[in-house]
Scaffold this motif. Structure first.
Motif, PDB file in Angstrom:
ATOM      1  N   THR A   1       0.940  -1.429   0.038  1.00  0.00           N
ATOM      2  CA  THR A   1      -0.262   0.123   0.032  1.00  0.00           C
ATOM      3  C   THR A   1       0.765   1.581   0.261  1.00  0.00           C
ATOM      4  OG1 THR A   1      -1.465  -0.921   1.155  1.00  0.00           O
ATOM      5  CG2 THR A   1      -1.501   1.710   0.899  1.00  0.00           C
ATOM      6  N   VAL A   2       0.979   2.212  -0.684  1.00  0.00           N
ATOM      7  CA  VAL A   2       1.292   3.509  -0.498  1.00  0.00           C
ATOM      8  C   VAL A   2      -0.225   5.098  -0.365  1.00  0.00           C
ATOM      9  CG1 VAL A   2       0.551   4.200  -3.155  1.00  0.00           C
ATOM     10  CG2 VAL A   2       2.180   5.188  -2.233  1.00  0.00           C
ATOM     11  N   ILE A   3       0.602   5.316   0.673  1.00  0.00           N
ATOM     12  CA  ILE A   3       0.080   6.530   1.185  1.00  0.00           C
ATOM     13  C   ILE A   3       0.386   7.857   0.653  1.00  0.00           C
ATOM     14  CG2 ILE A   3      -0.121   8.036   3.086  1.00  0.00           C
ATOM     15  CD1 ILE A   3      -0.810   5.021   3.756  1.00  0.00           C
ATOM     16  N   VAL A   4      -0.977   7.720  -0.034  1.00  0.00           N
ATOM     17  CA  VAL A   4      -1.092   9.470  -0.979  1.00  0.00           C
ATOM     18  C   VAL A   4      -1.077  10.706  -0.203  1.00  0.00           C
ATOM     19  CG1 VAL A   4      -1.631   8.249  -2.805  1.00  0.00           C
ATOM     20  CG2 VAL A   4      -3.742   9.812  -1.391  1.00  0.00           C
ATOM     21  N   ALA A   5      -0.976  11.415  -0.680  1.00  0.00           N
ATOM     22  CA  ALA A   5      -1.000  13.274  -0.177  1.00  0.00           C
ATOM     23  C   ALA A   5      -2.420  14.176  -0.236  1.00  0.00           C
ATOM     24  CB  ALA A   5       0.124  13.946   0.229  1.00  0.00           C
ATOM     25  N   MET A   6      -2.350  14.983   1.384  1.00  0.00           N
ATOM     26  CA  MET A   6      -3.670  14.493   0.758  1.00  0.00           C
ATOM     27  C   MET A   6      -4.454  15.446  -0.602  1.00  0.00           C
ATOM     28  SD  MET A   6      -5.718  17.989   4.122  1.00  0.00           S
ATOM     29  CE  MET A   6      -5.640  16.120   5.165  1.00  0.00           C
ATOM     30  N   GLY A   7      -5.051  15.439  -0.767  1.00  0.00           N
ATOM     31  CA  GLY A   7      -5.431  16.031  -1.988  1.00  0.00           C
ATOM     32  C   GLY A   7      -4.759  15.596  -3.518  1.00  0.00           C
ATOM     33  N   ALA A   8      -4.090  14.688  -3.337  1.00  0.00           N
ATOM     34  CA  ALA A   8      -3.406  14.358  -4.385  1.00  0.00           C
ATOM     35  C   ALA A   8      -4.609  13.615  -5.716  1.00  0.00           C
ATOM     36  CB  ALA A   8      -2.227  13.053  -4.346  1.00  0.00           C
ATOM     37  N   THR A   9      -4.276  13.617  -7.056  1.00  0.00           N
ATOM     38  CA  THR A   9      -5.055  13.063  -7.563  1.00  0.00           C
ATOM     39  C   THR A   9      -3.779  11.624  -8.751  1.00  0.00           C
ATOM     40  OG1 THR A   9      -4.041  14.723 -10.107  1.00  0.00           O
ATOM     41  CG2 THR A   9      -6.475  14.613  -8.156  1.00  0.00           C
ATOM     42  N   SER A  10      -2.794  11.070  -8.086  1.00  0.00           N
ATOM     43  CA  SER A  10      -2.564  10.169  -8.570  1.00  0.00           C
ATOM     44  C   SER A  10      -1.548   9.439  -7.464  1.00  0.00           C
ATOM     45  CB  SER A  10      -1.477  10.891 -10.152  1.00  0.00           C
ATOM     46  OG  SER A  10      -0.003  11.314  -9.327  1.00  0.00           O
ATOM     47  N   PHE A  11      -1.599   8.425  -8.226  1.00  0.00           N
ATOM     48  CA  PHE A  11      -0.441   7.641  -7.476  1.00  0.00           C
ATOM     49  C   PHE A  11       0.359   6.708  -7.804  1.00  0.00           C
ATOM     50  CE2 PHE A  11      -3.135   4.212  -8.823  1.00  0.00           C
ATOM     51  CZ  PHE A  11      -2.334   2.925  -8.528  1.00  0.00           C
ATOM     52  N   SER A  12       1.706   7.059  -7.211  1.00  0.00           N
ATOM     53  CA  SER A  12       2.788   5.907  -7.855  1.00  0.00           C
ATOM     54  C   SER A  12       3.511   5.120  -6.572  1.00  0.00           C
ATOM     55  CB  SER A  12       4.344   6.686  -8.215  1.00  0.00           C
ATOM     56  OG  SER A  12       5.289   5.853  -9.003  1.00  0.00           O
ATOM     57  N   LYS A  13       3.955   3.523  -6.949  1.00  0.00           N
ATOM     58  CA  LYS A  13       3.869   2.357  -6.159  1.00  0.00           C
ATOM     59  C   LYS A  13       5.153   1.046  -6.659  1.00  0.00           C
ATOM     60  CE  LYS A  13       3.291  -0.716  -2.586  1.00  0.00           C
ATOM     61  NZ  LYS A  13       4.758  -0.369  -1.421  1.00  0.00           N
ATOM     62  N   GLU A  14       6.463   1.128  -6.459  1.00  0.00           N
ATOM     63  CA  GLU A  14       6.983   0.104  -6.611  1.00  0.00           C
ATOM     64  C   GLU A  14       6.688  -1.308  -6.124  1.00  0.00           C
ATOM     65  OE1 GLU A  14      11.634  -0.582  -4.923  1.00  0.00           O
ATOM     66  OE2 GLU A  14      11.883   0.735  -6.686  1.00  0.00           O
ATOM     67  N   ILE A  15       6.490  -1.906  -7.157  1.00  0.00           N
ATOM     68  CA  ILE A  15       6.222  -3.286  -6.469  1.00  0.00           C
ATOM     69  C   ILE A  15       7.115  -4.482  -7.191  1.00  0.00           C
ATOM     70  CG2 ILE A  15       3.888  -2.850  -6.903  1.00  0.00           C
ATOM     71  CD1 ILE A  15       3.872  -3.829  -9.290  1.00  0.00           C
ATOM     72  N   THR A  16       6.967  -5.301  -6.564  1.00  0.00           N
ATOM     73  CA  THR A  16       8.356  -7.063  -7.129  1.00  0.00           C
ATOM     74  C   THR A  16       7.124  -7.617  -7.596  1.00  0.00           C
ATOM     75  OG1 THR A  16       9.997  -6.186  -5.141  1.00  0.00           O
ATOM     76  CG2 THR A  16      10.478  -8.350  -6.554  1.00  0.00           C
ATOM     77  N   LEU A  17       7.619  -8.084  -8.974  1.00  0.00           N
ATOM     78  CA  LEU A  17       7.287  -9.445  -9.384  1.00  0.00           C
ATOM     79  C   LEU A  17       7.759 -10.502  -9.867  1.00  0.00           C
ATOM     80  CD1 LEU A  17       3.899  -7.585 -11.612  1.00  0.00           C
ATOM     81  CD2 LEU A  17       3.879  -8.033  -9.394  1.00  0.00           C
ATOM     82  N   THR A  18       7.101 -11.889  -9.858  1.00  0.00           N
ATOM     83  CA  THR A  18       7.651 -12.816 -10.692  1.00  0.00           C
ATOM     84  C   THR A  18       7.930 -12.788 -11.864  1.00  0.00           C
ATOM     85  OG1 THR A  18       5.936 -14.187  -9.995  1.00  0.00           O
ATOM     86  CG2 THR A  18       7.647 -14.386  -8.113  1.00  0.00           C
ATOM     87  N   ALA A  19       8.689 -13.762 -12.375  1.00  0.00           N
ATOM     88  CA  ALA A  19       8.780 -14.060 -13.818  1.00  0.00           C
ATOM     89  C   ALA A  19       7.260 -14.733 -14.103  1.00  0.00           C
ATOM     90  CB  ALA A  19       9.812 -14.268 -14.525  1.00  0.00           C
ATOM     91  N   THR A  20       6.661 -14.106 -14.744  1.00  0.00           N
ATOM     92  CA  THR A  20       5.222 -15.387 -15.396  1.00  0.00           C
ATOM     93  C   THR A  20       3.838 -13.809 -16.022  1.00  0.00           C
ATOM     94  OG1 THR A  20       3.181 -16.054 -14.827  1.00  0.00           O
ATOM     95  CG2 THR A  20       4.202 -14.773 -12.829  1.00  0.00           C
ATOM     96  N   ALA A  21       3.024 -13.503 -16.022  1.00  0.00           N
ATOM     97  CA  ALA A  21       2.121 -12.757 -16.593  1.00  0.00           C
ATOM     98  C   ALA A  21       1.026 -12.498 -15.235  1.00  0.00           C
ATOM     99  CB  ALA A  21       1.223 -13.588 -17.250  1.00  0.00           C
ATOM    100  N   HIS A  22       1.144 -11.175 -14.856  1.00  0.00           N
ATOM    101  CA  HIS A  22       0.144 -10.544 -13.604  1.00  0.00           C
ATOM    102  C   HIS A  22      -0.785  -9.903 -14.782  1.00  0.00           C
ATOM    103  CE1 HIS A  22       3.424 -11.669 -10.797  1.00  0.00           C
ATOM    104  NE2 HIS A  22       4.334 -11.549 -12.689  1.00  0.00           N
ATOM    105  N   ALA A  23      -2.063 -10.132 -13.333  1.00  0.00           N
ATOM    106  CA  ALA A  23      -2.896  -9.315 -14.185  1.00  0.00           C
ATOM    107  C   ALA A  23      -3.039  -8.071 -12.559  1.00  0.00           C
ATOM    108  CB  ALA A  23      -4.622  -8.975 -13.813  1.00  0.00           C
TER     109      ALA A  23
END
Length: 819
Positions: free
Chosen positions: A154-176
């Motif tokens: 989960t990423v906490i966003v600033a008050m009034g923000a209209t977008s977010f950005s989050k770094e994640i780690t995925l395994t080598a496969t297809a993801h939804a």
């Protein structure tokens, strides 16, 4: 009253309140007015609805939970009513009840920097640590990302923000990847639309390699490859790939490395295609064929990557394909050690890498009509000959054909270019398009040709005929009709049948063996004529279509001509060399050229062997100019008349330029003298018989004596003696020349008028044979002194011939005789 909870909350929990007095605390919606007129009863009444909740304050200044359950959304304050019923002022702080979930995040996206490979927007990457960004509703306080149902954080966003950005780690496969937004009240949105991301860290590899072949026009080919054909290498990768630059694939053809160039496979497919164009000199053998090693694929500063930017491992499976045969290497001819009896004086060695099936060895000369080639078998060379079949060590290895390019004595509406005939006149079965050979086949022999083209409008025939009386196709006695793309047989204009199709490579023949006519295609008989003949037959043609042609025109007879030996699949190099070295030559002095051609049509044109042969061809009579006889204008039957025999040879000869012959001419069966004349190093001789006194009877020519005289005295410049074997040794026209009856014996008077006669009487004389008037005069003289009494012209009316057998001469003087 004091409100301890000031953040927004849902209506499912409690808020914390406290008061400096005991009593009852009320949580009141901002839409309800509390003033000096408000009573606790009023508040209790509101508490029965969904905008006011209450709790008892049992202990002062102690936090007490007040339920927010079932309250409507809105801003709330706290009021306290003490036990005396006094209502406090509103709490300084407010709390907001919020039961509405935020809108689900939208526009989820993998940042461009993480989207590796051929596209920065296809969400296919070889990175496992990724940054996802998206758009959120104002008021969102946090965003949680998921892969399927697995939380990615989960990423906490600033008050009034209209977008977010989050770094994640995925395994080598297809993801939804989906996202859920939360607000300050803890409301959680529905999941966003899924962002499909494929993490691909696998290295592409070469799974399989297939080597195949095509012709020069890219049509699949399974037969032997020749120069211009293509070898195709198809490498199948473990996944779709992209290619930059020009990789190559090295193949080995018969021990030599060749580079196949890249032609296709860069459009996100999983195959790479390379081709190599077979060059002159390329050849495989039975043991190596076409091979490729594990390091055959080279990048050449280019790249092969998958769409996620993973570089391929270019190690390839080792490949060996011996089913593809390449033969673009011309056979070779090499002269070896000196060899006694060899046509070339040395041993000939022939080398051919592609095998000897349909391999041709050709001995050619400038004038094939003056050449006789033979294959001489011995115990030492293991070569034997039976008819046209040649064997080596007991195995049939080939066939022999001797042929010439025919000369045409009659031709109309055709052009001749070497051994190609093409119609140039007008369309139609007419005089245009007729060709008739100068020389005929009197014994066994054949004519052959190939179609010059396959065309819907090409109509032409060729074959054998006894004469050229009818110049259209109806006049060809035995004809192969090549039309459009089919084969027919016609005999004197009558169709005998249809016999399939043809190509321009097919060789058609009409042959006579004994008295039987056969039709052949590529040496295989497909029809035998019911009409037998022993007549002399000539090459005959008829063309309908202007521009139609026949090529490779040949004629074979009397064992003369260029020699072609065609070997079969049983032929080995030893067999080919043994047969080639067994060839001998007799004929005129000319250059013999030895060449070889393999099944693919490759020949040793740059290394043909030649030898200049001596003249071993015996002079003989000219086949086109028969002996002639010239008879004296006076009839040739009287004393002094001449009969001249003129003989024409097939070349310049020496001998019989003068001298007397007493055997060739005969009169009444008795030989008479004649005189030879001529000039050395010329082609004609004459034998002149002059009628002499005392010769009487039928004049004739003794053919046997004539041939004996020629054999005894005629030689060519190479000292070859005259011979004559054609027509079973019978000289044409000799028996058919009509010679006169010779009468060179003078008639004698057997009875005359004698004794006493009347002065008016005729003079009468009877001769020993019939007489006729000739020329000159009859003179009557006095017997006593020779005085001329009268001179009478033999042609005058005073002279008559009559009586029995015209033997009586009567002279009627113009005046009476003197007593």
């Amino acid at each position: 009253a004091t409100l301890n909870t000031t953040v927004a909350t849902k209506n499912t929990g409690n808020i914390s309140v406290q008061s400096s007095e005991t009593g009852t605390a009320y949580l009141v919606h901002s839409s309800i007015t509390v003033d000096a007129n408000t009573t606790q009863a009023n508040l209790d009444a509101f508490a029965l609805a969904d905008k006011v909740n209450k709790v008892t304050i049992a202990t002062v200044d102690t936090a007490t939970d007040l339920a927010a359950t079932d309250l409507v959304d809105g801003e709330y304050k706290v009021y306290t009513v003490d036990i005396a019923g006094n209502i406090s002022t509103a709490s300084a702080g407010t709390v907001t009840i919020d039961t509405t979930a935020p809108t689900a995040p939208t526009a989820l996206n993998l940042i461009t920097a993480n989207d590796t490979g051929s596209s920065d927007s296809d969400n296919i990457t070889n990175k496992t640590t990724l940054t996802i960004e998206g758009t959120i509703q104002t008021g969102t306080t946090s965003v949680e990302l998921f892969s399927g149902s697995t939380s990615l954080g989960t990423v906490i966003v600033a008050m009034g923000a209209t977008s977010f950005s989050k770094e994640i780690t995925l395994t080598a496969t297809a993801h939804a990847i989906t996202a859920k937004a939360s607000d300050a009240a803890g409301n959680v949105s529905l999941a966003s639309s899924a962002l499909a991301i494929t993490v691909d860290t696998a290295t592409p590899t070469v799974s399989t390699v297939v080597i195949s072949a095509t012709d020069s026009s890219d049509t699949a080919k399974t037969s032997t490859l020749v120069a211009g054909d293509k070898i195709v290498v198809t490498a199948t990768m473990s996944e779709a790939i992209l290619v930059t630059g020009m990789p190559t694939y090295t193949i080995n053809i018969g021990g030599d490395n060749k580079v196949a160039t890249y032609v296709s496979g860069s459009s996100s497919g999983n195959t790479l295609v390379f081709t190599y164009t077979v060059a002159t000199g390329d050849t495989t053998d039975a043991t190596t064929g076409i091979t490729a090693t594990t390091n055959a694929l080279l990048l050449n500063s280019g790249t092969i990557k998958d769409i996620a930017d993973n570089a391929a491992t270019v190690t390839t499976p080792a490949e060996s394909t011996n089913t593809i045969i390449v033969d673009a290497k011309a056979p070779t001819l090499v002269e070896g050690a000196e060899a006694s009896g060899s046509l070339f004086g040395k041993t000939i060695t022939i080398t051919e890498d592609g095998g000897y099936k349909d391999f041709n060895v050709n001995f050619t000369v400038t004038n094939a009509k003056e050449a006789t080639f033979s294959v001489t078998g011995t115990d030492a060379n293991k070569v034997t000959i039976s008819d046209s079949t040649v064997s080596y060590n007991g195995t049939a290895v080939g066939v022999i054909v001797k042929a010439i390019t025919p000369d045409f004595s009659e031709i109309s509406g055709l052009t001749i270019d070497g051994n190609t005939l093409t119609k140039t006149g007008t369309n139609g079965w007419n005089d245009d398009g007729n060709g008739f050979s100068a020389t005929g086949i009197s014994n066994d022999g054949f004519v052959s040709a190939q179609a010059g083209e396959i065309d819907a409008h090409s109509y032409r025939m060729f074959g054998l005929s006894a004469n050229n009386d009818i110049v259209s196709y109806e006049g060809i006695d035995y004809a192969i009709y090549i039309v459009i793309d089919s084969i027919h047989i016609y005999e004197n204009g009558s169709k005998k049948g249809d016999y399939g199709s043809f190509t321009t490579d097919d060789v058609f023949s009409v042959q006579r063996i004994g008295d039987t006519i056969s039709y052949l295609k590529n040496g295989v008989q497909f029809y035998e004529s019911l009409n037998k003949t022993t007549d002399t037959l000539y090459f005959d043609t008829a063309f309908y279509t202007v521009g139609s042609s026949i090529t490779n025109v040949k004629m074979g007879y009397d064992d003369i001509g260029d020699l072609e030996i065609t070997f079969n699949a049983d032929a080995t190099q030893d067999a080919v060399n043994a047969v080639t070295n067994a060839v001998t030559y007799t004929g005129s002095a000319q250059t013999v050229t030895l060449s070889v051609t393999d099944e693919q049509g490759l020949s040793n044109t740059t290394s043909n062997l030649t030898v200049d042969t001596p003249d071993t061809l015996a002079p003989t009579l000219n086949a086109l100019t028969a002996p002639t006889v010239t008879i004296d204008a006076n009839g040739g039957n009287s004393i002094g008349d001449t009969i001249v025999l003129t003989i024409t040879f097939d070349g310049n000869v020496n001998g019989l330029t003068s001298g007397v012959n007493s055997t060739v001419f005969t009169v009444a069966g008795t030989s008479v003298s004649a005189t030879w004349s001529g000039t050395n190093d010329t082609a004609t001789r004459t034998l002149t018989y002059t009628v002499a006194s005392g010769q009487n009877g039928q004049a004739a020519i003794n053919e046997t004596a004539l041939k004996a005289a020629l054999v005894a005295s005629i030689k060519d410049a190479a000292d070859n003696a005259f011979t004559y074997t054609v027509n079973d040794g019978s000289i044409a026209n000799i028996d058919g020349i009509a010679l006169p009856v010779i009468d060179a014996i003078l008639p004698t008077i057997t009875l005359t008028t004698t004794g006493q006669i009347a002065s008016s009487s005729d003079l009468v004389a009877t001769f020993s044979e019939a007489i006729v008037k000739g020329t000159g005069d009859i003179v009557i003289k006095e017997s006593s002194d020779g005085t001329v009494f009268e001179t009478l012209s033999i042609l005058g009316n005073n002279i008559t011939i009559g009586g029995v057998d015209n033997r009586t001469l009567t002279i009627n003087p113009s005046a009476d005789l003197e007593p």
